[in-house]
Enzyme design. Sequence first.
Site, PDB file in Angstrom:
ATOM      1  N   GLN A   1     -73.687 -35.720  20.405  1.00 20.24           N
ATOM      2  CA  GLN A   1     -74.512 -36.869  20.778  1.00 20.24           C
ATOM      3  C   GLN A   1     -76.010 -36.563  20.732  1.00 20.24           C
ATOM      4  O   GLN A   1     -76.823 -37.425  21.023  1.00 20.24           O
ATOM      5  CB  GLN A   1     -74.107 -37.416  22.152  1.00 20.24           C
ATOM      6  CG  GLN A   1     -74.492 -36.542  23.333  1.00 20.24           C
ATOM      7  CD  GLN A   1     -73.845 -37.041  24.609  1.00 20.24           C
ATOM      8  OE1 GLN A   1     -72.637 -36.985  24.788  1.00 20.24           O
ATOM      9  NE2 GLN A   1     -74.658 -37.561  25.526  1.00 20.24           N
TER      10      GLN A   1
ATOM     11  N   GLY B   1     -77.160 -37.956  41.828  1.00 14.85           N
ATOM     12  CA  GLY B   1     -76.618 -39.091  41.068  1.00 14.85           C
ATOM     13  C   GLY B   1     -75.198 -38.799  40.624  1.00 14.85           C
ATOM     14  O   GLY B   1     -74.275 -39.607  40.826  1.00 14.85           O
ATOM     15  N   HIS B   2     -74.992 -37.611  40.027  1.00 13.02           N
ATOM     16  CA  HIS B   2     -73.637 -37.218  39.637  1.00 13.02           C
ATOM     17  C   HIS B   2     -72.724 -37.176  40.864  1.00 13.02           C
ATOM     18  O   HIS B   2     -71.579 -37.607  40.819  1.00 13.02           O
ATOM     19  CB  HIS B   2     -73.645 -35.812  39.017  1.00 13.02           C
ATOM     20  CG  HIS B   2     -74.448 -35.678  37.756  1.00 13.02           C
ATOM     21  ND1 HIS B   2     -75.624 -34.970  37.694  1.00 13.02           N
ATOM     22  CD2 HIS B   2     -74.225 -36.131  36.502  1.00 13.02           C
ATOM     23  CE1 HIS B   2     -76.082 -34.991  36.457  1.00 13.02           C
ATOM     24  NE2 HIS B   2     -75.267 -35.688  35.717  1.00 13.02           N
TER      25      HIS B   2
ATOM     26  N   ARG C   1     -82.792 -34.262  33.163  1.00 17.29           N
ATOM     27  CA  ARG C   1     -84.006 -33.991  32.371  1.00 17.29           C
ATOM     28  C   ARG C   1     -85.283 -34.008  33.216  1.00 17.29           C
ATOM     29  O   ARG C   1     -86.336 -33.568  32.732  1.00 17.29           O
ATOM     30  CB  ARG C   1     -84.117 -34.986  31.218  1.00 17.29           C
ATOM     31  CG  ARG C   1     -83.073 -34.770  30.133  1.00 17.29           C
ATOM     32  CD  ARG C   1     -83.349 -35.601  28.884  1.00 17.29           C
ATOM     33  NE  ARG C   1     -82.504 -35.198  27.777  1.00 17.29           N
ATOM     34  CZ  ARG C   1     -81.346 -35.784  27.437  1.00 17.29           C
ATOM     35  NH1 ARG C   1     -80.905 -36.806  28.124  1.00 17.29           N
ATOM     36  NH2 ARG C   1     -80.644 -35.334  26.400  1.00 17.29           N
TER      37      ARG C   1
ATOM     38  N   ALA D   1     -75.766 -29.662  35.104  1.00 17.15           N
ATOM     39  CA  ALA D   1     -77.080 -29.692  35.755  1.00 17.15           C
ATOM     40  C   ALA D   1     -77.050 -30.813  36.809  1.00 17.15           C
ATOM     41  O   ALA D   1     -77.869 -31.723  36.812  1.00 17.15           O
ATOM     42  CB  ALA D   1     -78.217 -29.883  34.748  1.00 17.15           C
ATOM     43  N   LEU D   2     -76.069 -30.702  37.687  1.00 20.28           N
ATOM     44  CA  LEU D   2     -75.722 -31.823  38.562  1.00 20.28           C
ATOM     45  C   LEU D   2     -76.776 -32.092  39.631  1.00 20.28           C
ATOM     46  O   LEU D   2     -77.422 -31.184  40.138  1.00 20.28           O
ATOM     47  CB  LEU D   2     -74.372 -31.542  39.234  1.00 20.28           C
ATOM     48  CG  LEU D   2     -73.196 -31.347  38.273  1.00 20.28           C
ATOM     49  CD1 LEU D   2     -71.899 -31.159  39.067  1.00 20.28           C
ATOM     50  CD2 LEU D   2     -73.056 -32.506  37.295  1.00 20.28           C
TER      51      LEU D   2
ATOM     52  N   VAL E   1     -78.882 -43.704  41.402  1.00 25.65           N
ATOM     53  CA  VAL E   1     -79.424 -42.999  42.569  1.00 25.65           C
ATOM     54  C   VAL E   1     -80.860 -42.585  42.222  1.00 25.65           C
ATOM     55  O   VAL E   1     -81.110 -42.018  41.155  1.00 25.65           O
ATOM     56  CB  VAL E   1     -78.573 -41.762  42.923  1.00 25.65           C
ATOM     57  CG1 VAL E   1     -79.175 -41.016  44.103  1.00 25.65           C
ATOM     58  CG2 VAL E   1     -77.143 -42.191  43.229  1.00 25.65           C
TER      59      VAL E   1
HETATM   60  P1  AMP Z   1     -75.027 -36.898  32.337  1.00 32.37           P
HETATM   61  O1  AMP Z   1     -74.646 -35.590  32.933  1.00 32.37           O
HETATM   62  O2  AMP Z   1     -76.492 -37.151  32.299  1.00 32.37           O
HETATM   63  O3  AMP Z   1     -74.322 -37.170  31.032  1.00 32.37           O
HETATM   64  O4  AMP Z   1     -74.470 -37.995  33.342  1.00 32.37           O
HETATM   65  C1  AMP Z   1     -73.120 -38.024  33.725  1.00 32.37           C
HETATM   66  C2  AMP Z   1     -72.850 -39.322  34.456  1.00 32.37           C
HETATM   67  O5  AMP Z   1     -73.697 -39.398  35.603  1.00 32.37           O
HETATM   68  C3  AMP Z   1     -73.170 -40.555  33.589  1.00 32.37           C
HETATM   69  O6  AMP Z   1     -72.183 -41.547  33.814  1.00 32.37           O
HETATM   70  C4  AMP Z   1     -74.512 -40.983  34.112  1.00 32.37           C
HETATM   71  O7  AMP Z   1     -74.769 -42.361  33.943  1.00 32.37           O
HETATM   72  C5  AMP Z   1     -74.382 -40.637  35.591  1.00 32.37           C
HETATM   73  N1  AMP Z   1     -75.713 -40.487  36.198  1.00 32.37           N
HETATM   74  C6  AMP Z   1     -76.731 -39.703  35.757  1.00 32.37           C
HETATM   75  N2  AMP Z   1     -77.832 -39.878  36.542  1.00 32.37           N
HETATM   76  C7  AMP Z   1     -77.484 -40.795  37.481  1.00 32.37           C
HETATM   77  C8  AMP Z   1     -78.176 -41.399  38.583  1.00 32.37           C
HETATM   78  N3  AMP Z   1     -79.438 -41.105  38.861  1.00 32.37           N
HETATM   79  N4  AMP Z   1     -77.503 -42.291  39.332  1.00 32.37           N
HETATM   80  C9  AMP Z   1     -76.208 -42.618  39.047  1.00 32.37           C
HETATM   81  N5  AMP Z   1     -75.500 -42.071  38.045  1.00 32.37           N
HETATM   82  C10 AMP Z   1     -76.133 -41.186  37.267  1.00 32.37           C
END
Ligand code: AMP
Length: 309
Positions: A59, A34-35, A187, A30-31, A176
């Site tokens: 988790q 930030g990703h 989310r 769900a990129l 970000v």
């Molecule tokens: P997730 O898919 O939520 O597990 O996130 C994967 C990676 O992206 C993790 O290292 C998160 O900390 C990073 N991440 C998620 N949201 C952001 C954001 N807004 N800014 C920077 N990194 C992010």
Amino acid sequence: MIVARSTEELGLALGARASGKVAFVPTMGALHQGHLRLVETACGEAGTVIASIFVNPTQFAPGEDYDRYPRSEEADAALLAQGGCDILFAPSPEVIYPDGFLTTVSVASDLTGVLCGAGRGPGHFAGVCTVVARLFALVSPDISYFGEKDWQQLAVVRAMASDLFPSVEVRSVPTVRDLDGVALSSRNAYLSTAERQRAASIPMTLAELSRLAAVGEHDPSELQEHGRELAREGGLELEYLEIRDERTLSAQSMIDSQSRAFIAARLGGTRLIDNLSLLNPAGLDDFKHSDDNRAEMPAATRQQATTHI
Ligand code: AMP
């Protein structure tokens, strides 16, 4: 971009990689931007970039959003390819946890028992560490990238990697944010329009705490109380708002350059987290100085803050 779904396909893709360092960006898909910032950073610093998409069941606690977590692999793959990613590893749960998989990796430290570890239960970070360890073992990266939005996760993964994968360098990427300061998160897609508007109270509260710390309010208890009040006024249902040392996550008696405010709040059924360094608030400092966006402090808070200057 090569898409690998099995460990065999991953091995082949890694075997065919270009020279240079291998950078790894683990995600749950769900990129969003930030990703993609993590991928962009990895592309600038390594020869081969591999991202994973895996919604890790271990988790999520029972009753959390594992089943309804947003999944959009086709769109994600297109974004990753556009972003310069070389390999996408998108395994099924059976590939990561085959029959007979018995291992759990957990970091036994105060890092895992507080904040989200207290709120989501001790299994949460064990689930994170287990999947990251499994992925590191499969990918063997030289560098791995994690976002500061999940600051506690970053600290726990650093501890795990330093014990078990000392050759993997863990690098962090600043959060970000959207135009109103809200941290991008998969989310956020759950939020109604009204909830999304109220979510701006999260960065507003953090920015206001940082502003107060900068003008001399250095008592963590006072700041926490002000922050909780602001968050409630902003319509947030708080799970926690705490100020802690950003390296150890321990409580502090006085604000210093390591102080960071951590927040977890619920909007309807959606749980959001965020954090901000109080004295080095990179990323929210513009927002903090904008009068339009500044959170209005309650009069009592303003009075107390003034007496501490
Ligand atoms: P997730 O898919 O939520 O597990 O996130 C994967 C990676 O992206 C993790 O290292 C998160 O900390 C990073 N991440 C998620 N949201 C952001 C954001 N807004 N800014 C920077 N990194 C992010």
